[in-house]
Design an enzyme around this catalytic site. Structure first.
Site, short mmCIF file in Angstrom:
data_model
loop_
_atom_site.label_atom_id
_atom_site.label_comp_id
_atom_site.label_asym_id
_atom_site.label_seq_id
_atom_site.Cartn_x
_atom_site.Cartn_y
_atom_site.Cartn_z
N ASP A 314 3.55 78.29 -15.73
CA ASP A 314 4.20 76.99 -15.92
C ASP A 314 3.23 75.89 -16.34
O ASP A 314 3.63 74.91 -16.95
CB ASP A 314 4.93 76.56 -14.64
CG ASP A 314 6.18 77.41 -14.40
OD1 ASP A 314 6.68 78.02 -15.37
OD2 ASP A 314 6.65 77.47 -13.26
N SER A 315 1.96 76.06 -16.03
CA SER A 315 0.98 75.07 -16.44
C SER A 315 0.51 75.36 -17.87
O SER A 315 0.61 74.50 -18.75
CB SER A 315 -0.20 75.09 -15.47
OG SER A 315 -1.21 74.21 -15.88
N GLU A 317 1.77 77.39 -20.17
CA GLU A 317 2.79 77.61 -21.19
C GLU A 317 3.67 76.38 -21.43
O GLU A 317 4.26 76.24 -22.50
CB GLU A 317 3.67 78.80 -20.80
CG GLU A 317 2.93 80.13 -20.85
CD GLU A 317 3.76 81.31 -20.37
OE1 GLU A 317 3.46 82.43 -20.77
OE2 GLU A 317 4.69 81.11 -19.55
N TYR A 398 12.55 74.39 -11.17
CA TYR A 398 11.63 74.26 -10.04
C TYR A 398 10.82 72.98 -10.10
O TYR A 398 10.50 72.48 -11.17
CB TYR A 398 10.68 75.46 -10.06
CG TYR A 398 10.44 76.04 -8.70
CD1 TYR A 398 11.48 76.53 -7.93
CD2 TYR A 398 9.15 76.11 -8.17
CE1 TYR A 398 11.25 77.07 -6.67
CE2 TYR A 398 8.91 76.65 -6.92
CZ TYR A 398 9.97 77.13 -6.19
OH TYR A 398 9.73 77.66 -4.95
#
Ligand code: NI
Length: 660
Positions: A314-315, A317, A398
């Site tokens: 999540d960071s 990409e 999220y």
């Protein structure tokens, strides 16, 4: 890309950076984009992944005196709409030119939110997608379909070769503001080419069997407008600081108690803390040059249908910084708050200001220390407080809420609070399978982990640091251990990068210290900070498998590298569809020496998450993190000098005068 840069006082400086580590301003991002546009003849096809400050050399920062001139250089990653590959380079903002560039044909740029928003309409309109809905009896509800694209990793599928692709999962919203994650449309996916917005393929896992898992339709909501029952409000609990806060903010410099540091922010990592130091007995002592959460990955544990693909960074990409929230006073943040805005580039190179992206405030931290002398009946007690620096990012379903804490006693603590909505799938009621929990009838939450990697560029009492592993041993029974009670800690300095790929070991109560061999405390041992790795996570993903190879940083809880400004992200610079050939494993294969030198400590930590029914429909915060604890850094208790004080606002609950 290490060309000299010019120093000059340019017009864009006006009202901009006051310190070499200040993040790029709106004006600086605009100027960088203008220069990049002139350099690459792509017109409106220019897409920006990253424009970020190129952090100046540490010596420049360490020797910087207020008022001095300093270079302003931006790093960029840009790409051309419709093409794969990324151009990486630097812009000298003073000279007004690109000063180094490199084409990375294999790289896939991070996914931008502006790109994601285009996908839903395209998928809903696709004939194959509509046909799949028709087979499920859902065609009438096509406009309610919520299409969440997920990054795909590298599974060697021919259709994805040479493309920048996303694989979509489908949910449906039953009515306005309904929580669509409670209604997964199981087994239906659309593969999208992000460059062309083409639907490459629609996958329907149940087409052959016809044994469709029904969409769970019961509403499971959290939106206040849809909830009908609220508990009685609690008694007010206000944080009041009648004389203002204890911190001082000057630009991006924060001073509080004995601490000082600089606040930074970028689109990828989000919050960054620079030059964290503690002043004690008149001497400022550096501890951490730069601290950030440099990567994270969420490996999912189910091989079923398309869920095997879920292994998202999540960071790296999407970007924690780009997805940061504007925080709201009295809701996200309680007390006497100072907000910092963040500036990140949008996909077209415009500067986007995220107002109130970073929250700074103080919190009561309970007891600091106490002793009662029973012979003279005297009690000494001191209260503690801490400084909190935080930001919150929303990545799809999220929320990641990131908190750095500075304590008066020299502790640096990090907490990641994970909240938001778990990723849901549908199951036949009562049959979640062994890879998940049925969190509500017909809704399954699959097992997964959230593993973060902190990049801690250490400078404990200066740049020359080493890492010492501390294991607890028991001497063999016999003359050395006649009573069976003996145990002791043995220290071992980690000499090189390969020797410093270390795992947590409960059997040895293992911990690590970052020491300065050249700085001694009053008992003659090197000054040190201890890394308390309290949220170590055992990985279960095959490190050589298609997912595991891309995030091998999770395979060890500790890595140590000699500082290299180009080694920034533990899974590599370009993570989207990466093959796993960049990052910590590649760098540390060089096995460089790491003793008494400028080192970076990388700590992998996180959450092992088999969802609970209590995590649904929205998850109360679950917390993981680590601590950096002074360990022989000070000669004695550094807060023995806290002045004795009594909080006059405290009162007895039974007193009629209380809380008047
Ligand atoms: Ni989770």
């Amino acid at each position: 890309m290490d060309q000299p840069v010019q120093l000059s006082t340019a017009a864009h400086r006006t009202g901009a950076a006051a310190h070499p580590l200040d993040p790029l301003s709106v004006a600086e991002i605009a100027r960088a984009t203008t220069i990049i546009r002139q350099h690459f003849p792509w017109g409106d096809d220019l897409r920006v992944e990253t424009i970020d400050i190129d952090e100046p050399a540490k010596d420049l920062v360490r020797n910087y005196v207020a008022g001095q001139q300093f270079p302003r250089v931006a790093r960029f990653n840009v790409y051309r709409q419709g093409e794969t590959g990324v151009w990486q380079g630097r812009v000298d903002l003073d000279a007004g030119q690109v000063v180094g560039q490199k084409f990375r044909p294999e790289a896939r740029a991070m996914v931008a939110v502006e790109e994601i928003l285009l996908i839903e309409k395209t998928v809903r309109a696709d004939a194959r997608f509509r046909e799949a809905l028709r087979r499920r009896g859902l065609l009438d509800e096509v406009e309610m379909m919520c299409v969440d694209p997920w990054t795909v990793g590298d599974f060697g599928h021919a259709i994805e070769e040479g493309r920048r692709v996303l694989n979509c999962f489908i949910w449906m919203r039953m009515f306005e503001n309904d929580n669509y994650y409670a209604h997964p449309v199981e087994g239906l996916h659309a593969l999208i080419d992000l460059s062309t917005l083409e639907v490459l393929r629609v996958e329907d896992h149940f087409e052959a069997s016809g044994d469709y898992i029904p969409v769970p339709r019961a509403p499971r909501n959290y939106d206040a407008s849809l909830l009908t029952e609220f508990r009685a409000p609690s008694a007010p609990l206000d944080v009041v600081q009648p004389e203002g806060p204890g911190y001082r903010v000057d630009g991006n410099l924060v001073t509080w108690e004995n601490w000082d540091f600089r606040v930074g922010f970028n689109g990828r990592e989000g919050l960054v803390l620079y030059t964290i130091g503690y002043t004690h007995q008149g001497r400022r002592r550096p501890i951490v040059y730069r601290a950030s959460i440099a990567e994270m990955v969420v490996p999912y544990g189910t091989p079923e249908r398309s869920h095997y693909r879920k292994n998202v960074f999540d960071s790296g990409e999407l970007g924690f910084g780009r997805m940061a929230n504007s925080l709201s006073l009295g809701c996200d943040c309680l007390g006497t708050i100072h907000y910092f805005d963040a500036v990140v580039p949008d996909v077209f190179g415009g500067a986007r200001t995220i107002e109130n992206a970073i929250c700074l405030h103080e919190e009561d931290a309970g007891l600091s220390w106490k002793h009662f002398d029973l012979r003279n009946n005297r009690t000494e007690v001191r209260r503690a407080r801490k400084l909190v620096i935080s930001s919150i990012s929303t990545i799809g379903n999220y929320e990641y809420a990131s908190y750095w804490y500075l304590h008066q006693d020299g502790r640096i603590e990090y907490e990641m609070k994970a909240t938001g909505i778990i990723n849901t799938a549908a199951c036949h009621p009562g049959q979640p399978g062994r890879y998940g929990t049925e969190v509500a009838p017909g809704i399954v939450g699959h097992i997964h982990q959230h593993i973060f990697c902190a990049r801690l560029d250490m400078e404990v009492d200066g740049p020359g640091n080493s890492v010492v592993e501390c294991d607890t041993h028991v001497p063999p029974k016999g003359p050395e251990n006649p009573y069976g009670n003996a145990f002791y800690v043995a220290e071992r300095t980690l000499p090189t990068e390969l020797a410093a790929q270390r795992d947590a070991d409960f059997a040895k109560m293992r911990y690590w210290k970052i020491v300065n061999p050249g700085a001694k405390n009053w008992v003659g041992t090197p000054t040190a900070y201890k890394l308390e790795a309290g949220s170590s996570v055992q990985p279960f993903t095959d490190p050589d498998g298609p997912s595991g190879k891309r995030g091998r940083f999770i395979q060890h809880q500790l890595w140590v590298t000699p500082f290299d400004a180009e080694e920034r992200y533990p899974a590599g610079e370009f993570v989207n569809q990466s093959r796993g050939d960049d990052g910590l494993p590649a760098w540390t294969a060089k096995d460089r020496p790491i003793e008494n030198t400028d080192i970076v400590v990388w700590h992998s930590f996180g959450l092992h998450h088999l969802p609970r029914p209590e995590d649904h429909p929205v998850q109360p915060c679950v917390v993981c993190g680590f601590k950096l604890m002074p360990s022989g850094f000070f000669d004695q208790n550094p807060v023995i000098d806290l002045p004795p004080a009594k909080n006059d606002a405290s009162c007895l609950a039974t007193s009629p005068h209380c809380c008047g």
